[in-house]
Design an enzyme around this catalytic site. Sequence first.
Site, PDB file in Angstrom:
ATOM      1  N   LYS A  27      -5.151   4.754   6.418  1.00 20.11           N
ATOM      2  CA  LYS A  27      -5.849   5.352   5.259  1.00 20.11           C
ATOM      3  C   LYS A  27      -5.405   4.678   3.963  1.00 20.11           C
ATOM      4  CE  LYS A  27      -3.891   8.782   3.481  1.00 20.11           C
ATOM      5  NZ  LYS A  27      -2.913   9.066   2.422  1.00 20.11           N
ATOM      6  N   LYS A  45       1.451   3.485  -6.001  1.00 17.02           N
ATOM      7  CA  LYS A  45       1.728   3.893  -4.612  1.00 17.02           C
ATOM      8  C   LYS A  45       0.978   3.014  -3.601  1.00 17.02           C
ATOM      9  CE  LYS A  45       2.840   6.345  -1.023  1.00 17.02           C
ATOM     10  NZ  LYS A  45       4.132   6.149  -0.389  1.00 17.02           N
ATOM     11  N   THR A  93      -1.223  10.797  -1.253  1.00 17.70           N
ATOM     12  CA  THR A  93      -1.540   9.390  -1.499  1.00 17.70           C
ATOM     13  C   THR A  93      -3.055   9.241  -1.478  1.00 17.70           C
ATOM     14  OG1 THR A  93       0.508   8.714  -0.427  1.00 17.70           O
ATOM     15  CG2 THR A  93      -1.161   7.019  -0.747  1.00 17.70           C
TER      16      THR A  93
END
Length: 288
Positions: free
Chosen positions: A238, A170, A95
């Site tokens: 993150k 995503k 990701t």
Amino acid sequence: MKIGFIGLGIMGSRMAFNLLNAGYDLKVYNRTKEKAEELLNNGAHWADSAKEAGEGVDILFSMLEKPAVVEEMATGSEGFLSGMQKDALWIDCSTVNPSFSERMSNLAIKTGIRFMDVPVSGSKVPAEEGELLFLAGGTKEDFEEAKPLFLKMGKDAVHIGPAGKGSAMKIMINQLLGQSILAFSESLNLGMAMGIDKKTGMDILLKTPVTAPILDVFRSRIENNDYEPNFPLKHLQKDLHLFTETAYELGQPSPLTSTAEEIYGLAKHKNMADLDFTAVFKYLHEKE
Ligand code: NAP
């Protein structure tokens, strides 16, 4: 077909196993070699470096923590881009942010390597059971070539658009994931402070349509105070950062996500970085 796989953490180790079980010739590399042991015992080959993992393979998967790690593994002194044969396909499932994926795509293409960003939706259990959803950025032709592999590791794979668009989709999903559990935790914690029993609070909140259905899956973690990591909290912070960074790049306001990012950041500094991200409930619950 020869496959390489770099990054054997919670997700990568399980995804690689599904490829191995499907009969693919698999070469693996991970910074910490012990995590590859089970794969090696079951027929995978070990590469001594990321570069070696890329050598002679048709398709190379990476499933690494964050953009800086992906870049180091791809372009560092032992990076795989310098080892891969021309026209091989690099599929980054990590990701990361869309502009990073676009940059990696340009870099790969310059060295004669094809690139796709294909992050996944689903966590530890879906990874183990081959139930992930693959969100693909890249060319349609490369997507069709790689789709049989995605379907060995997942229940579906969707071509979203050109390079960067898998990562874009995503971070949209994980922004909602981070916000949902945070909003739920804040509501339930105040409920408990108002004297609502935890179980009753959860039962009712989870019955109402205002609560995201996914929260039912996380219920037992909060109920049992069991925060063994499926999806480490530091990774969710993150991902929220990737969202706010992208919002900044595009001049798009993201006030709620900025706040959520900071809350997960504070939880990280309370020794919760490696707990499951649902530990944000515990963070809001614990009073000094
Ligand atoms: P993880 O268990 O923490 O694994 C991270 C991987 O990155 C490991 O292979 C780790 O190597 C490697 N790595 C970290 N820092 C490194 C460095 N400096 N140099 C070389 N390798 C390094 O994480 P994960 O849960 O599998 O997640 C991997 C990616 O998938 C992340 O981008 C995450 O956001 C995403 N993702 C996770 C989930 C989930 O539910 N867990 C779901 C969807 C997507 P070591 O083994 O040596 O530490």
